[in-house]
Design a protein around this motif. Structure first.
Motif, PDB file in Angstrom:
ATOM      1  N   LYS A 174     -13.150  -5.735 -15.787  1.00 33.02           N
ATOM      2  CA  LYS A 174     -13.840  -5.808 -17.079  1.00 33.02           C
ATOM      3  C   LYS A 174     -12.846  -5.528 -18.196  1.00 33.02           C
ATOM      4  O   LYS A 174     -11.768  -4.987 -17.964  1.00 33.02           O
ATOM      5  CB  LYS A 174     -14.997  -4.813 -17.126  1.00 33.02           C
ATOM      6  N   ASN A 175     -13.219  -5.883 -19.401  1.00 34.55           N
ATOM      7  CA  ASN A 175     -12.336  -5.691 -20.553  1.00 34.55           C
ATOM      8  C   ASN A 175     -12.806  -4.544 -21.429  1.00 34.55           C
ATOM      9  O   ASN A 175     -14.003  -4.306 -21.567  1.00 34.55           O
ATOM     10  CB  ASN A 175     -12.262  -6.959 -21.404  1.00 34.55           C
ATOM     11  N   ILE A 176     -11.827  -3.878 -22.029  1.00 33.23           N
ATOM     12  CA  ILE A 176     -12.063  -2.916 -23.089  1.00 33.23           C
ATOM     13  C   ILE A 176     -11.223  -3.375 -24.268  1.00 33.23           C
ATOM     14  O   ILE A 176     -10.215  -4.066 -24.097  1.00 33.23           O
ATOM     15  CB  ILE A 176     -11.684  -1.475 -22.687  1.00 33.23           C
ATOM     16  N   ASN A 177     -11.640  -3.018 -25.451  1.00 37.09           N
ATOM     17  CA  ASN A 177     -10.884  -3.377 -26.643  1.00 37.09           C
ATOM     18  C   ASN A 177     -10.257  -2.110 -27.182  1.00 37.09           C
ATOM     19  O   ASN A 177     -10.949  -1.140 -27.470  1.00 37.09           O
ATOM     20  CB  ASN A 177     -11.791  -4.017 -27.688  1.00 37.09           C
ATOM     21  N   PHE A 178      -8.946  -2.121 -27.296  1.00 36.50           N
ATOM     22  CA  PHE A 178      -8.209  -0.969 -27.797  1.00 36.50           C
ATOM     23  C   PHE A 178      -7.485  -1.386 -29.066  1.00 36.50           C
ATOM     24  O   PHE A 178      -6.607  -2.236 -29.027  1.00 36.50           O
ATOM     25  CB  PHE A 178      -7.227  -0.459 -26.739  1.00 36.50           C
ATOM     26  N   ASP A 179      -7.889  -0.815 -30.166  1.00 34.69           N
ATOM     27  CA  ASP A 179      -7.288  -1.131 -31.469  1.00 34.69           C
ATOM     28  C   ASP A 179      -7.213  -2.632 -31.732  1.00 34.69           C
ATOM     29  O   ASP A 179      -6.214  -3.144 -32.225  1.00 34.69           O
ATOM     30  CB  ASP A 179      -5.895  -0.504 -31.598  1.00 34.69           C
ATOM     31  N   GLY A 180      -8.262  -3.350 -31.375  1.00 31.51           N
ATOM     32  CA  GLY A 180      -8.337  -4.774 -31.673  1.00 31.51           C
ATOM     33  C   GLY A 180      -7.766  -5.686 -30.615  1.00 31.51           C
ATOM     34  O   GLY A 180      -7.830  -6.908 -30.754  1.00 31.51           O
ATOM     35  N   ALA A 181      -7.192  -5.143 -29.541  1.00 28.98           N
ATOM     36  CA  ALA A 181      -6.633  -5.964 -28.463  1.00 28.98           C
ATOM     37  C   ALA A 181      -7.430  -5.724 -27.183  1.00 28.98           C
ATOM     38  O   ALA A 181      -7.782  -4.597 -26.865  1.00 28.98           O
ATOM     39  CB  ALA A 181      -5.165  -5.625 -28.235  1.00 28.98           C
ATOM     40  N   ASP A 182      -7.700  -6.804 -26.462  1.00 30.31           N
ATOM     41  CA  ASP A 182      -8.438  -6.691 -25.205  1.00 30.31           C
ATOM     42  C   ASP A 182      -7.499  -6.332 -24.059  1.00 30.31           C
ATOM     43  O   ASP A 182      -6.413  -6.914 -23.920  1.00 30.31           O
ATOM     44  CB  ASP A 182      -9.145  -8.003 -24.878  1.00 30.31           C
ATOM     45  N   TYR A 183      -7.930  -5.360 -23.253  1.00 31.89           N
ATOM     46  CA  TYR A 183      -7.190  -4.921 -22.076  1.00 31.89           C
ATOM     47  C   TYR A 183      -8.108  -5.057 -20.871  1.00 31.89           C
ATOM     48  O   TYR A 183      -9.276  -4.668 -20.925  1.00 31.89           O
ATOM     49  CB  TYR A 183      -6.763  -3.455 -22.206  1.00 31.89           C
ATOM     50  N   LYS A 184      -7.563  -5.583 -19.784  1.00 23.01           N
ATOM     51  CA  LYS A 184      -8.307  -5.719 -18.536  1.00 23.01           C
ATOM     52  C   LYS A 184      -8.147  -4.424 -17.741  1.00 23.01           C
ATOM     53  O   LYS A 184      -7.026  -3.934 -17.550  1.00 23.01           O
ATOM     54  CB  LYS A 184      -7.775  -6.901 -17.738  1.00 23.01           C
ATOM     55  N   ILE A 185      -9.234  -3.876 -17.260  1.00 22.52           N
ATOM     56  CA  ILE A 185      -9.197  -2.637 -16.486  1.00 22.52           C
ATOM     57  C   ILE A 185      -8.701  -2.945 -15.077  1.00 22.52           C
ATOM     58  O   ILE A 185      -9.302  -3.756 -14.360  1.00 22.52           O
ATOM     59  CB  ILE A 185     -10.585  -1.974 -16.435  1.00 22.52           C
ATOM     60  N   SER A 186      -7.595  -2.304 -14.690  1.00 20.92           N
ATOM     61  CA  SER A 186      -7.061  -2.507 -13.346  1.00 20.92           C
ATOM     62  C   SER A 186      -7.490  -1.407 -12.393  1.00 20.92           C
ATOM     63  O   SER A 186      -7.488  -1.594 -11.182  1.00 20.92           O
ATOM     64  CB  SER A 186      -5.530  -2.595 -13.362  1.00 20.92           C
ATOM     65  N   GLY A 187      -7.858  -0.233 -12.937  1.00 19.33           N
ATOM     66  CA  GLY A 187      -8.262   0.862 -12.070  1.00 19.33           C
ATOM     67  C   GLY A 187      -8.991   1.962 -12.814  1.00 19.33           C
ATOM     68  O   GLY A 187      -8.887   2.081 -14.031  1.00 19.33           O
ATOM     69  N   VAL A 188      -9.723   2.754 -12.033  1.00 22.42           N
ATOM     70  CA  VAL A 188     -10.433   3.933 -12.539  1.00 22.42           C
ATOM     71  C   VAL A 188     -10.000   5.110 -11.677  1.00 22.42           C
ATOM     72  O   VAL A 188     -10.032   5.031 -10.443  1.00 22.42           O
ATOM     73  CB  VAL A 188     -11.966   3.759 -12.453  1.00 22.42           C
ATOM     74  N   VAL A 189      -9.571   6.191 -12.345  1.00 26.20           N
ATOM     75  CA  VAL A 189      -9.098   7.369 -11.616  1.00 26.20           C
ATOM     76  C   VAL A 189     -10.006   8.565 -11.840  1.00 26.20           C
ATOM     77  O   VAL A 189     -10.706   8.664 -12.848  1.00 26.20           O
ATOM     78  CB  VAL A 189      -7.658   7.755 -12.007  1.00 26.20           C
ATOM     79  N   LYS A 190      -9.961   9.463 -10.877  1.00 28.50           N
ATOM     80  CA  LYS A 190     -10.655  10.737 -11.005  1.00 28.50           C
ATOM     81  C   LYS A 190     -10.096  11.449 -12.242  1.00 28.50           C
ATOM     82  O   LYS A 190      -8.903  11.401 -12.512  1.00 28.50           O
ATOM     83  CB  LYS A 190     -10.413  11.570  -9.746  1.00 28.50           C
ATOM     84  N   ASP A 191     -10.951  12.107 -13.008  1.00 33.80           N
ATOM     85  CA  ASP A 191     -10.535  12.817 -14.214  1.00 33.80           C
ATOM     86  C   ASP A 191      -9.426  13.821 -13.913  1.00 33.80           C
ATOM     87  O   ASP A 191      -9.394  14.422 -12.840  1.00 33.80           O
ATOM     88  CB  ASP A 191     -11.712  13.561 -14.844  1.00 33.80           C
ATOM     89  N   VAL A 192      -8.536  14.005 -14.901  1.00 38.48           N
ATOM     90  CA  VAL A 192      -7.417  14.931 -14.795  1.00 38.48           C
ATOM     91  C   VAL A 192      -7.650  16.090 -15.757  1.00 38.48           C
ATOM     92  O   VAL A 192      -8.005  15.882 -16.912  1.00 38.48           O
ATOM     93  CB  VAL A 192      -6.084  14.224 -15.148  1.00 38.48           C
ATOM     94  N   SER A 193      -7.418  17.299 -15.294  1.00 37.48           N
ATOM     95  CA  SER A 193      -7.577  18.486 -16.128  1.00 37.48           C
ATOM     96  C   SER A 193      -6.624  18.432 -17.325  1.00 37.48           C
ATOM     97  O   SER A 193      -5.479  17.990 -17.204  1.00 37.48           O
ATOM     98  CB  SER A 193      -7.268  19.742 -15.306  1.00 37.48           C
ATOM     99  N   ARG A 194      -7.081  18.899 -18.471  1.00 37.79           N
ATOM    100  CA  ARG A 194      -6.243  18.973 -19.671  1.00 37.79           C
ATOM    101  C   ARG A 194      -5.068  19.929 -19.476  1.00 37.79           C
ATOM    102  O   ARG A 194      -4.103  19.881 -20.226  1.00 37.79           O
ATOM    103  CB  ARG A 194      -7.071  19.412 -20.879  1.00 37.79           C
ATOM    104  N   ALA A 195      -5.129  20.780 -18.463  1.00 39.69           N
ATOM    105  CA  ALA A 195      -4.021  21.697 -18.173  1.00 39.69           C
ATOM    106  C   ALA A 195      -2.809  20.970 -17.603  1.00 39.69           C
ATOM    107  O   ALA A 195      -1.705  21.507 -17.615  1.00 39.69           O
ATOM    108  CB  ALA A 195      -4.479  22.783 -17.201  1.00 39.69           C
ATOM    109  N   MET A 196      -3.008  19.748 -17.129  1.00 39.03           N
ATOM    110  CA  MET A 196      -1.906  18.979 -16.541  1.00 39.03           C
ATOM    111  C   MET A 196      -1.249  18.140 -17.638  1.00 39.03           C
ATOM    112  O   MET A 196      -1.539  16.954 -17.803  1.00 39.03           O
ATOM    113  CB  MET A 196      -2.418  18.073 -15.418  1.00 39.03           C
TER     114      MET A 196
END
Length: 168
Positions: free
Chosen positions: A133-155
């Motif tokens: 699927k696509n997301i739009n980032f600052d006016g440009a379309d990006y194709k999602i290649s993967g979804v990862v488990k959330d990362v702690s802000r401590a990392m």
């Protein structure tokens, strides 16, 4: 230094955030003090005798810059962004819920691809099954290649909501 997702090799990881350059033979006189260049990441660091893996990361955390990620339905988010090269996915051990990281060929070919966190996937699509699927980032379309488990802000080396290819 403890092994914490996805930075399991923290005790063996060196992070270079800035460099100081001085003329040869005159270390007291420095001319540049700043970030690490991609040439250093690509050409110099891999030649270090004990460097097993090298990657480049540039992070924009906690609203340093205002960027917007837009879903086709118009919903907007202001995510934390990291720009990374393909080596990033080889150095750190991310848990992919779906899909895979982007490749060296995609980074070098300036392909607009993205890896997103589980939370962003759920906020935008109410699902983690969003590869292709696509997301739009600052006016440009990006194709999602993967979804990862959330990362702690401590990392600090790996945390983000969205990882985009680092283009030089």
């Amino acid at each position: 230094l403890g092994p914490i997702y996805p930075e399991y090799n923290r005790a063996r990881t060196l992070v270079v955030k800035s460099i100081k350059r001085s003329p040869k033979g005159n270390p007291g006189s420095w001319s540049v003090n700043g970030g690490v260049s991609y040439n250093m990441i690509r050409d110099m660091l891999p030649k270090l005798e004990h460097a097993e893996k090298v990657c480049g990361v540039f992070s924009e955390m906690d609203g340093m810059d205002r960027h917007f990620l837009t879903h086709p339905n118009g919903k907007q988010l202001n995510p934390n962004i990291s720009y990374v090269d393909a080596g990033f996915w080889k150095l750190f051990d991310f848990k992919f819920i779906s899909g895979s990281p982007f490749t060296t060929e995609e980074v070098e070919g300036y392909v607009k691809v993205a890896v997103i966190s589980e939370t962003i996937a759920k906020e935008l699509f109410a699902s983690t099954n969003v590869v292709g699927k696509n997301i739009n980032f600052d006016g440009a379309d990006y194709k999602i290649s993967g979804v990862v488990k959330d990362v702690s802000r401590a990392m600090s080396a790996t945390t983000a909501d969205v990882w985009l290819p680092i283009y030089f």
